[in-house]
Each structure stands twice: as structure tokens, then as C-alpha cells.
Design a protein around this motif. Sequence first.
Motif, PDB file in Angstrom:
ATOM      1  N   LEU A   1     -15.799  31.464 -15.661  1.00  0.00           N
ATOM      2  CA  LEU A   1     -14.534  32.128 -15.406  1.00  0.00           C
ATOM      3  C   LEU A   1     -13.513  31.736 -16.467  1.00  0.00           C
ATOM      4  O   LEU A   1     -13.371  30.567 -16.811  1.00  0.00           O
ATOM      5  CB  LEU A   1     -14.009  31.777 -14.020  1.00  0.00           C
TER       6      LEU A   1
ATOM      7  N   ASN B   1     -19.240  29.976 -11.127  1.00  0.00           N
ATOM      8  CA  ASN B   1     -17.839  30.020 -11.493  1.00  0.00           C
ATOM      9  C   ASN B   1     -17.559  29.301 -12.810  1.00  0.00           C
ATOM     10  O   ASN B   1     -16.423  29.231 -13.226  1.00  0.00           O
ATOM     11  CB  ASN B   1     -16.993  29.398 -10.398  1.00  0.00           C
TER      12      ASN B   1
ATOM     13  N   ALA C   1     -11.512  41.589 -14.057  1.00  0.00           N
ATOM     14  CA  ALA C   1     -12.454  41.216 -12.998  1.00  0.00           C
ATOM     15  C   ALA C   1     -13.759  41.969 -13.173  1.00  0.00           C
ATOM     16  O   ALA C   1     -13.762  43.164 -13.474  1.00  0.00           O
ATOM     17  CB  ALA C   1     -11.853  41.505 -11.637  1.00  0.00           C
TER      18      ALA C   1
ATOM     19  N   THR D   1     -13.328  37.418 -15.337  1.00  0.00           N
ATOM     20  CA  THR D   1     -13.248  36.543 -14.176  1.00  0.00           C
ATOM     21  C   THR D   1     -13.831  37.250 -12.958  1.00  0.00           C
ATOM     22  O   THR D   1     -13.990  38.464 -12.954  1.00  0.00           O
ATOM     23  CB  THR D   1     -11.782  36.136 -13.898  1.00  0.00           C
ATOM     24  N   ALA D   2     -14.145  36.475 -11.958  1.00  0.00           N
ATOM     25  CA  ALA D   2     -14.536  37.018 -10.654  1.00  0.00           C
ATOM     26  C   ALA D   2     -13.469  36.677  -9.627  1.00  0.00           C
ATOM     27  O   ALA D   2     -13.530  37.119  -8.495  1.00  0.00           O
ATOM     28  CB  ALA D   2     -15.879  36.452 -10.222  1.00  0.00           C
ATOM     29  N   ASN D   3     -12.477  35.905 -10.047  1.00  0.00           N
ATOM     30  CA  ASN D   3     -11.431  35.427  -9.161  1.00  0.00           C
ATOM     31  C   ASN D   3     -10.203  36.323  -9.284  1.00  0.00           C
ATOM     32  O   ASN D   3      -9.557  36.360 -10.329  1.00  0.00           O
ATOM     33  CB  ASN D   3     -11.072  33.980  -9.535  1.00  0.00           C
ATOM     34  N   GLU D   4      -9.854  37.023  -8.211  1.00  0.00           N
ATOM     35  CA  GLU D   4      -8.725  37.947  -8.252  1.00  0.00           C
ATOM     36  C   GLU D   4      -7.398  37.235  -8.489  1.00  0.00           C
ATOM     37  O   GLU D   4      -6.455  37.835  -8.996  1.00  0.00           O
ATOM     38  CB  GLU D   4      -8.665  38.773  -6.971  1.00  0.00           C
ATOM     39  N   ASN D   5      -7.298  35.956  -8.150  1.00  0.00           N
ATOM     40  CA  ASN D   5      -6.065  35.198  -8.387  1.00  0.00           C
ATOM     41  C   ASN D   5      -5.751  35.083  -9.879  1.00  0.00           C
ATOM     42  O   ASN D   5      -4.598  34.930 -10.264  1.00  0.00           O
ATOM     43  CB  ASN D   5      -6.154  33.802  -7.776  1.00  0.00           C
ATOM     44  N   GLU D   6      -6.771  35.130 -10.713  1.00  0.00           N
ATOM     45  CA  GLU D   6      -6.560  35.023 -12.157  1.00  0.00           C
ATOM     46  C   GLU D   6      -6.097  36.327 -12.781  1.00  0.00           C
ATOM     47  O   GLU D   6      -5.765  36.361 -13.963  1.00  0.00           O
ATOM     48  CB  GLU D   6      -7.836  34.539 -12.837  1.00  0.00           C
TER      49      GLU D   6
END
Length: 101
Positions: free
Chosen positions: A4, A1, A73, A56-61
Amino acid sequence: NFFLGFTLEEILEPMDGLLNQNPTAGARAVSQALQISGLSATLLPRLPGKLSTVVTANENELTPSELRPRCYALSPSEWSKLLLSRVLAQTIFDNENVSNS
């Protein structure tokens, strides 16, 4: 991470130990690495900013925010190929610098 929120260029950029790298050699190494991994044909065409795209790999971002640029993503396999490309770019860059010295 730890990558990110970085651009593809920041992730892939090869470094030399002295921080006085040759930008042309670095760009050439990144280009070759992306071709070897296949990302130049599969990932880059769908990104509007090409290497300046934030990933990113974080969908929240993915939610738009005034404080950060739009993120795209990547799938787990794309992250794997991106990290492979990073290693390849650094290896190509290092080999080119050794042969030039």
C-alpha cells in the motif's frame, strides 16, 4: 497490505540478487507481464500516471493530503492480477537473464 502506498512500478519491478539489474530487461518483463494478466488493457488506461501511479486498497488513503501523493484504489481482483503480474515479471526477467548468461 505491505504494498500500500507504492507505485505500480515499485510493485512490479523485477529484482536480481545483485541489484545491478538491466533496466531494459526489467521494463520489458513488466510490459509482458501486464499484457499476460490483462492489466495493460484494463487498469493502465484509467490511471493518469500509468506505472508511476500510487495504489492502495485502503479507502482512508484516498483522502487528499499534503504529505502523500494521490492514491488510486484497486479492487481485490485488480490486486490479485497485480500480484500475478509481479510474479510473471520476475519469472520473465529471471528466465531472460539465465538465457543471456
